[in-house]
Write a protein that holds these residues in place. Structure first.
Motif, PDB file in Angstrom:
ATOM      1  N   TRP A  11      -1.726   8.110  -1.552  1.00  0.00           N
ATOM      2  CA  TRP A  11      -0.886   7.684  -2.514  1.00  0.00           C
ATOM      3  C   TRP A  11      -1.059   8.523  -3.700  1.00  0.00           C
ATOM      4  CZ3 TRP A  11      -0.593   1.512  -1.860  1.00  0.00           C
ATOM      5  CH2 TRP A  11       0.639   2.084   0.129  1.00  0.00           C
ATOM      6  N   LYS A  12      -2.250   9.270  -4.013  1.00  0.00           N
ATOM      7  CA  LYS A  12      -2.696  10.434  -4.846  1.00  0.00           C
ATOM      8  C   LYS A  12      -3.222   8.832  -6.162  1.00  0.00           C
ATOM      9  CE  LYS A  12      -1.064  14.224  -2.756  1.00  0.00           C
ATOM     10  NZ  LYS A  12      -0.675  15.319  -2.603  1.00  0.00           N
ATOM     11  N   MET A  13      -2.377  10.000  -7.432  1.00  0.00           N
ATOM     12  CA  MET A  13      -2.851   8.675  -8.152  1.00  0.00           C
ATOM     13  C   MET A  13      -1.045   8.421  -9.224  1.00  0.00           C
ATOM     14  SD  MET A  13      -4.023   9.548 -12.567  1.00  0.00           S
ATOM     15  CE  MET A  13      -2.808  10.547 -12.696  1.00  0.00           C
ATOM     16  N   ASN A  14      -0.773   6.883  -7.901  1.00  0.00           N
ATOM     17  CA  ASN A  14       0.641   6.724  -8.281  1.00  0.00           C
ATOM     18  C   ASN A  14       0.532   5.189  -7.815  1.00  0.00           C
ATOM     19  OD1 ASN A  14       2.132   8.715  -8.204  1.00  0.00           O
ATOM     20  ND2 ASN A  14       1.319   9.995  -6.273  1.00  0.00           N
ATOM     21  N   SER A  15       0.720   4.101  -8.344  1.00  0.00           N
ATOM     22  CA  SER A  15       1.392   3.408  -7.556  1.00  0.00           C
ATOM     23  C   SER A  15       1.371   3.037  -6.766  1.00  0.00           C
ATOM     24  CB  SER A  15       2.150   2.588  -9.182  1.00  0.00           C
ATOM     25  OG  SER A  15       1.745   2.124 -10.117  1.00  0.00           O
ATOM     26  N   ALA A  16       1.457   1.583  -6.011  1.00  0.00           N
ATOM     27  CA  ALA A  16       1.215   1.326  -4.551  1.00  0.00           C
ATOM     28  C   ALA A  16       2.929   0.986  -5.187  1.00  0.00           C
ATOM     29  CB  ALA A  16       1.305   0.054  -3.587  1.00  0.00           C
ATOM     30  N   PRO A  17       3.829   1.778  -4.265  1.00  0.00           N
ATOM     31  CA  PRO A  17       5.339   1.737  -3.581  1.00  0.00           C
ATOM     32  C   PRO A  17       5.289   0.340  -3.487  1.00  0.00           C
ATOM     33  CG  PRO A  17       5.093   3.353  -1.739  1.00  0.00           C
ATOM     34  CD  PRO A  17       3.928   2.326  -2.832  1.00  0.00           C
ATOM     35  N   GLU A  18       7.037  -0.358  -4.000  1.00  0.00           N
ATOM     36  CA  GLU A  18       7.462  -1.626  -4.546  1.00  0.00           C
ATOM     37  C   GLU A  18       7.183  -1.916  -3.095  1.00  0.00           C
ATOM     38  OE1 GLU A  18      10.102  -1.923  -7.148  1.00  0.00           O
ATOM     39  OE2 GLU A  18      10.827  -4.541  -6.355  1.00  0.00           O
ATOM     40  N   VAL A  33       0.190   2.707  17.430  1.00  0.00           N
ATOM     41  CA  VAL A  33       0.004   4.296  16.199  1.00  0.00           C
ATOM     42  C   VAL A  33      -0.854   3.678  15.037  1.00  0.00           C
ATOM     43  CG1 VAL A  33       0.621   5.407  13.956  1.00  0.00           C
ATOM     44  CG2 VAL A  33       2.257   4.837  16.821  1.00  0.00           C
ATOM     45  N   ASP A  34      -1.723   4.445  14.691  1.00  0.00           N
ATOM     46  CA  ASP A  34      -2.462   3.810  13.515  1.00  0.00           C
ATOM     47  C   ASP A  34      -1.625   4.599  12.638  1.00  0.00           C
ATOM     48  OD1 ASP A  34      -4.882   2.188  14.710  1.00  0.00           O
ATOM     49  OD2 ASP A  34      -6.241   3.869  15.364  1.00  0.00           O
ATOM     50  N   VAL A  35      -2.329   2.912  11.475  1.00  0.00           N
ATOM     51  CA  VAL A  35      -1.783   3.775  10.247  1.00  0.00           C
ATOM     52  C   VAL A  35      -2.198   2.951   8.872  1.00  0.00           C
ATOM     53  CG1 VAL A  35       0.263   2.507   8.698  1.00  0.00           C
ATOM     54  CG2 VAL A  35       0.625   3.140  10.648  1.00  0.00           C
ATOM     55  N   ALA A  36      -2.022   3.848   7.676  1.00  0.00           N
ATOM     56  CA  ALA A  36      -3.591   3.512   6.941  1.00  0.00           C
ATOM     57  C   ALA A  36      -2.864   4.005   5.595  1.00  0.00           C
ATOM     58  CB  ALA A  36      -5.347   4.620   7.770  1.00  0.00           C
ATOM     59  N   VAL A  37      -3.754   3.516   4.383  1.00  0.00           N
ATOM     60  CA  VAL A  37      -2.461   3.803   3.365  1.00  0.00           C
ATOM     61  C   VAL A  37      -4.279   4.371   2.703  1.00  0.00           C
ATOM     62  CG1 VAL A  37      -0.886   2.738   3.500  1.00  0.00           C
ATOM     63  CG2 VAL A  37      -2.747   1.704   2.418  1.00  0.00           C
ATOM     64  N   PHE A  38      -3.806   4.972   1.172  1.00  0.00           N
ATOM     65  CA  PHE A  38      -5.369   5.669   0.718  1.00  0.00           C
ATOM     66  C   PHE A  38      -4.492   4.938  -0.728  1.00  0.00           C
ATOM     67  CE2 PHE A  38      -6.646   7.379   4.351  1.00  0.00           C
ATOM     68  CZ  PHE A  38      -7.503   7.084   3.837  1.00  0.00           C
ATOM     69  N   CYS A  47      -3.853  -4.121  -1.214  1.00  0.00           N
ATOM     70  CA  CYS A  47      -3.456  -3.549   0.638  1.00  0.00           C
ATOM     71  C   CYS A  47      -4.617  -4.541   1.150  1.00  0.00           C
ATOM     72  CB  CYS A  47      -3.308  -2.159   0.073  1.00  0.00           C
ATOM     73  SG  CYS A  47      -2.433  -1.066  -0.490  1.00  0.00           S
ATOM     74  N   ILE A  48      -5.683  -4.417   1.029  1.00  0.00           N
ATOM     75  CA  ILE A  48      -6.585  -4.884   2.528  1.00  0.00           C
ATOM     76  C   ILE A  48      -6.713  -6.283   2.320  1.00  0.00           C
ATOM     77  CG2 ILE A  48      -9.137  -5.616   1.991  1.00  0.00           C
ATOM     78  CD1 ILE A  48      -9.424  -3.465   0.515  1.00  0.00           C
ATOM     79  N   GLY A  55      -7.897   3.002   2.565  1.00  0.00           N
ATOM     80  CA  GLY A  55      -9.354   3.843   2.221  1.00  0.00           C
ATOM     81  C   GLY A  55      -9.277   4.361   0.836  1.00  0.00           C
ATOM     82  N   GLY A  56     -10.525   4.556   0.434  1.00  0.00           N
ATOM     83  CA  GLY A  56     -10.632   5.073  -0.984  1.00  0.00           C
ATOM     84  C   GLY A  56     -10.420   6.351  -0.665  1.00  0.00           C
ATOM     85  N   GLN A  57      -9.768   7.443  -1.641  1.00  0.00           N
ATOM     86  CA  GLN A  57      -9.343   8.648  -2.207  1.00  0.00           C
ATOM     87  C   GLN A  57     -10.364   9.618  -2.208  1.00  0.00           C
ATOM     88  OE1 GLN A  57      -6.106   9.276  -4.767  1.00  0.00           O
ATOM     89  NE2 GLN A  57      -5.080   7.303  -4.413  1.00  0.00           N
TER      90      GLN A  57
END
Ligand code: PEP
Length: 240
Positions: A11-18, A33-38, A47-48, A55-57
């Motif tokens: 997600w880089k320097m963006n807020s979490a999508p609504e 399928v494993d799905v992860a977000v940063f 998110c956790i 994960g951290g960016q």
């Protein structure tokens, strides 16, 4: 294929999508399928708490100290992260992260029990000079390849540009990356593709024998598009 597909959203320097950090969002692993977000550091906790693989960016290799603006691998782990991105091209470019520093990050992540996703890939100028293979070899040279890590091949010219590598271009580099792994890790190491992956090109990329998932920027901020990519990955996994 024995490797489970990983679809990861940066997600880089963006807020979490609504609505993303909820138990019913599309940002959750599926049957195959494993799905992860940063997310940014501010959204990690939510998110956790929603049960999302998070994960951290970035994580600093040192445990603590005078590193203004940084966070350590140990802090990410202690706060519930399971993964971390190492050496994203934007970090290499904007924060002058070298191959040696990226390797230190990956080693530090492993030491605290975080799974590193190490990003590598050539710039447009390097591809124009046909240097992509040398760049990949240099970027992999110091990495802890005999440990459980994931590699993300992200040609810099394809990130955020809409210019995706063709499946053939991507497969060629993924095969090279796999050939550089130690024998005992050749089959088990996941190699993700990143660079303008979206629903319209995900299938042809994921069908390549050495592409085991995607690291996705822009499309990961659109829950519908990200969900479509996950559904494509799930279908391909079921067909296999
Ligand atoms: C990325 O940031 O790692 C990335 C691949 O971005 P995008 O999908 O927008 O090209």
């Amino acid at each position: 294929m024995s490797r489970r597909i990983l679809i990861a959203g940066n997600w880089k320097m963006n807020s979490a999508p609504e609505g993303a950090c909820t138990e019913s969002s599309v940002y959750h692993s599926t049957e195959h399928v494993d799905v992860a977000v940063f997310p940014t550091f501010l959204d990690l906790e939510e998110c956790i708490a929603a049960g999302i693989l998070t994960g951290g960016q970035f994580g600093h290799p040192e445990a603590h100290g005078a590193h203004t603006g940084d966070i350590s691998m140990a802090m990410l782990k202690d706060n519930g992260c399971s993964m971390v991105l190492c050496g994203h091209s934007e970090r290499r470019d904007h924060h002058k992260e070298t191959n040696a520093h990226v390797a230190q990050q990956a080693k530090a992540a492993l030491e605290v029990g975080l799974h590193p996703i190490v990003c590598i890939g050539e710039t447009e100028a390097e591809r124009e000079h046909n240097e992509q293979e040398d760049v990949i070899r240099r970027q992999m040279a110091d990495l802890p390849l005999n440990a459980d890590i994931t590699i993300a091949y992200e040609p810099v010219w394809a990130i955020g540009t809409g210019n995706t590598a063709t499946p053939e271009q991507a497969q060629e580099i993924h095969a090279l990356i796999r050939s550089l792994l130690p024998e005992e890790r050749t089959e088990s190491t996941r190699i993700l593709y990143g660079g303008s992956m979206k629903p319209s090109n995900a299938q042809e990329l994921l069908l390549q024998p050495d592409i085991d998932g995607g690291l996705i920027g822009g499309a990961s901020l659109e829950p519908e598009a990200f969900g479509e990519i996950i559904a494509i990955a799930e279908q391909l996994s079921q067909d296999n």
